[in-house]
Write an enzyme that holds these catalytic residues in place. Structure first.
Site, PDB file in Angstrom:
ATOM      1  N   GLU A   1       0.822  -1.215   0.000  1.00 22.66           N
ATOM      2  CA  GLU A   1       0.000   0.000   0.000  1.00 22.66           C
ATOM      3  C   GLU A   1       0.859   1.269   0.000  1.00 22.66           C
ATOM      4  OE1 GLU A   1      -2.956  -0.150  -0.731  1.00 22.66           O
ATOM      5  OE2 GLU A   1      -3.419  -2.252  -0.315  1.00 22.66           O
TER       6      GLU A   1
ATOM      7  N   ASP B   1       1.972  -0.653 -16.155  1.00 23.84           N
ATOM      8  CA  ASP B   1       2.180   0.090 -14.913  1.00 23.84           C
ATOM      9  C   ASP B   1       3.094   1.286 -15.099  1.00 23.84           C
ATOM     10  OD1 ASP B   1       4.618  -1.150 -15.220  1.00 23.84           O
ATOM     11  OD2 ASP B   1       4.665  -2.071 -13.231  1.00 23.84           O
TER      12      ASP B   1
END
Length: 410
Positions: free
Chosen positions: A219, A238
Site C-alpha cells: 500500500e 504500470d
C-alpha cells in the site's frame, strides 16, 4: 428458523476469516467515491520527475516520518511492539535488507532495486509536543469500510496529521475482505495516507498468509506512486520499463515461469511487492519502481515537502498545514549514524556512517532532557542503557544537519 440462520452463519464465518489479499486501488475505484459522486482517489500518474537541479541523489537515504492512528474497539488490540514490528518490516523491504531477496529468480536479479527509503515514527506532533508517533483512539465503529470514515474524528475515526510532515497510517477493524488501501500522490490532505486492517498490521503472532507486514509495503508503494504490476487493466501497463506485462494479479505462491500476455521467457514478476501474492512470496521492487518512488521527492513533486519535515526534530516547533517545505530543501537532515536493535533491553549499538564528522552523541528522553553523553572516536560504539527507564529516547549528534535517531528501551 433461528437454528437454520445459526447453522448458515457458522458455515459463512470461516469463509470470511480466510480473506484473500485484496487492494482497493485504482482497479476498484468505484469503491472509493465521495458522497457527491466524485472520485476520492485520483488516478496514479506515470510521471517520473527528473532533471531538476535539486533532484534527489540516487544514493541518499530518504527518511519519512510516520504517525500510526490506531482505532480501538472491542476487537482491535495493537501493542506498541506490534507497531515497531511493522516499521521494521517497512525498513527491511524498502531498504532491500530482506533475506528472501536472495530468492529472486536469476531472470530478474538484474533489475532488483533497493529504494533507500526509511520510515521512522514521528517524534513531534503538529503542535510541537513530543510524541511516540502512535495515536490511540476509541471508536464505536465495529468495522470500517472503504468510505474513509476512519480518517475523520467526526465520523468515528481520527483526523490526519498534515501530509507535508507525516505519512499517516490508520489501523483498525476493516471489512474482512479489505486488507488495506491507500491514497496516491496528489490526494486531498484530509485523506492522504494508508489504511490497514489490524489483522495484517505488524509481524508479531500473525497467523495466515499475510504475516510479514507486506500489505503495508504494497500500500505504501501506491502512496509513493506505484501502480499494480499489471497496470490495473487486462495486460495493462504500470508505466515502469523493467516490469514485464502480465494479464492480471497473481494469488497465493506461484513458482516457475508463468507466461501471460505474450510476455517473454521471463514470464510474470509475481514476486514483486506490487502483485497480490502471499507475503512469503513477494520480496522485490525493481530499479524502475525505485526511481518512480524516489521521484516523488524531487523539486515540485508531491512528496517533496516531507524531506524537510520537522516531525523528527526537537520539541517546540509547531508543524502547521501551511508550512512550506519546499523553501527548506537546503535544511534536509542527513543520516549520519544508525542505532540498533530497536527495541533494545540493556544496550544499543551505534554505527557511525562513512563521511560523518561526529565526535559526540547525546541521548534525550522524550521531553528533551539529556540522559547520556556518548563520546565517538571510532565507527562503532556500544552503549549501556540498562540504567534508563523503559520508554522512547532520541539521540542527537553534534554534527550540524545530522538527523535525530530514536530507540526504544524495553
Amino acid at each position: 428458523m433461528r437454528r437454520i440462520i445459526a447453522v448458515l452463519f457458522s458455515l459463512f464465518v470461516p469463509i470470511l476469516m480466510k480473506a484473500q489479499k485484496t487492494c482497493h486501488q485504482s482497479g476498484s475505484i468505484s469503491y472509493t467515491l465521495h458522497s457527491d459522486g466524485t472520485n476520492a482517489v485520483p488516478a496514479i500518474s506515470n510521471t517520473i520527475y527528473s532533471g531538476n537541479s535539486q533532484s534527489i541523489n540516487a544514493n541518499r537515504e530518504i527518511i519519512i516520518p510516520v504517525v500510526v492512528h490506531i482505532l480501538t474497539n472491542s476487537i482491535t488490540s495493537i501493542s506498541d511492539e506490534q507497531v515497531y514490528s511493522q516499521i521494521e518490516a517497512l525498513n527491511r523491504d524498502f531498504g532491500g535488507r530482506n533475506a528472501d531477496l536472495a530468492n529472486v529468480p536469476e531472470r530478474f536479479k538484474g533489475v532488483v532495486g533497493k529504494s533507500l527509503i526509511r520510515f521512522e515514527l514521528a517524534k513531534i506532533d503538529p503542535a510541537g509536543n513530543p510524541t511516540s508517533g502512535i495515536v490511540r483512539k476509541k471508536t464505536n465503529i465495529s468495522m470500517f469500510s472503504l468510505d474513509d470514515r476512519i480518517k475523520y474524528s467526526s465520523k468515528g475515526g481520527d483526523d490526519a496529521w498534515t501530509k507535508d510532515h507525516y505519512l499517516n497510517i490508520w489501523v483498525g477493524s476493516l471489512l474482512n475482505s479489505v486488507l488495506g488501501y491507500a491514497s496516491v500522490p496528489g490526494a486531498p490532505a484530509s485523506t492522504d495516507g494508508v489504511v490497514l486492517n489490524e489483522m495484517v498490521f505488524g509481524t508479531i503472532n500473525k497467523p495466515g498468509s499475510y504475516n510479514m507486514g507486506r500489505v503495508a509495503v504494497h500500500e505504501i508503494g501506491h502512496w509513493l506512486g506505484l501502480k499494480h504490476i499489471w497496470g490495473d487493466g487486462y495486460c495493462g501497463d504500470d508505466g515502469i520499463d523493467d516490469t514485464p506485462s502480465q494479464k492480471s494479479y497473481n494469488r497465493g505462491c506461484p513458482s516457475g515461469v508463468v507466461q501471460t500476455c505474450g510476455n517473454d521467457a521471463k514470464g510474470d514478476m509475481y514476486m514483486n511487492f506490487m502483485d497480490l501474492t502471499d507475503d512469503a512470496c513477494m520480496f522485490m521492487f525493481t530499479e524502475g519502481q525505485k526511481r518512480k518512488m524516489r521521484s516523488q521527492f524531487e523539486t515540485g513533486a508531491p512528496r517533496q515537502a516531507l524531506l524537510s519535515s520537522g516531525a523528527l526534530g526537537a520539541p517546540g516547533t509547531v508543524l502547521d498545514a501551511n508550512w512550506n517545505g519546499a523553501s527548506k530543501v537546503s535544511e534536509i537532515a542527513v543520516s549520519a549514524f544508525k542505532v540498533y536493535p530497536v527495541p533494545a533491553t540493556s544496550e544499543i549499538t551505534i554505527d557511525v556512517l562513512s563521511g560523518s564528522k561526529i565526535t559526540q552523541l547525546t541521548v534525550y528522553n522524550m521531553i528533551g532532557q539529556a540522559m547520556l553523553t556518548v563520546p565517538v572516536n571510532k565507527a562503532r560504539a556500544v552503549v549501556d542503557i540498562s540504567g534508563l527507564r523503559a520508554g522512547q529516547y532520541m539521540i542527537r549528534a553534534d554534527q550540524p544537519g545530522a538527523s535525530i535517531e530514536r530507540f526504544v528501551k524495553l
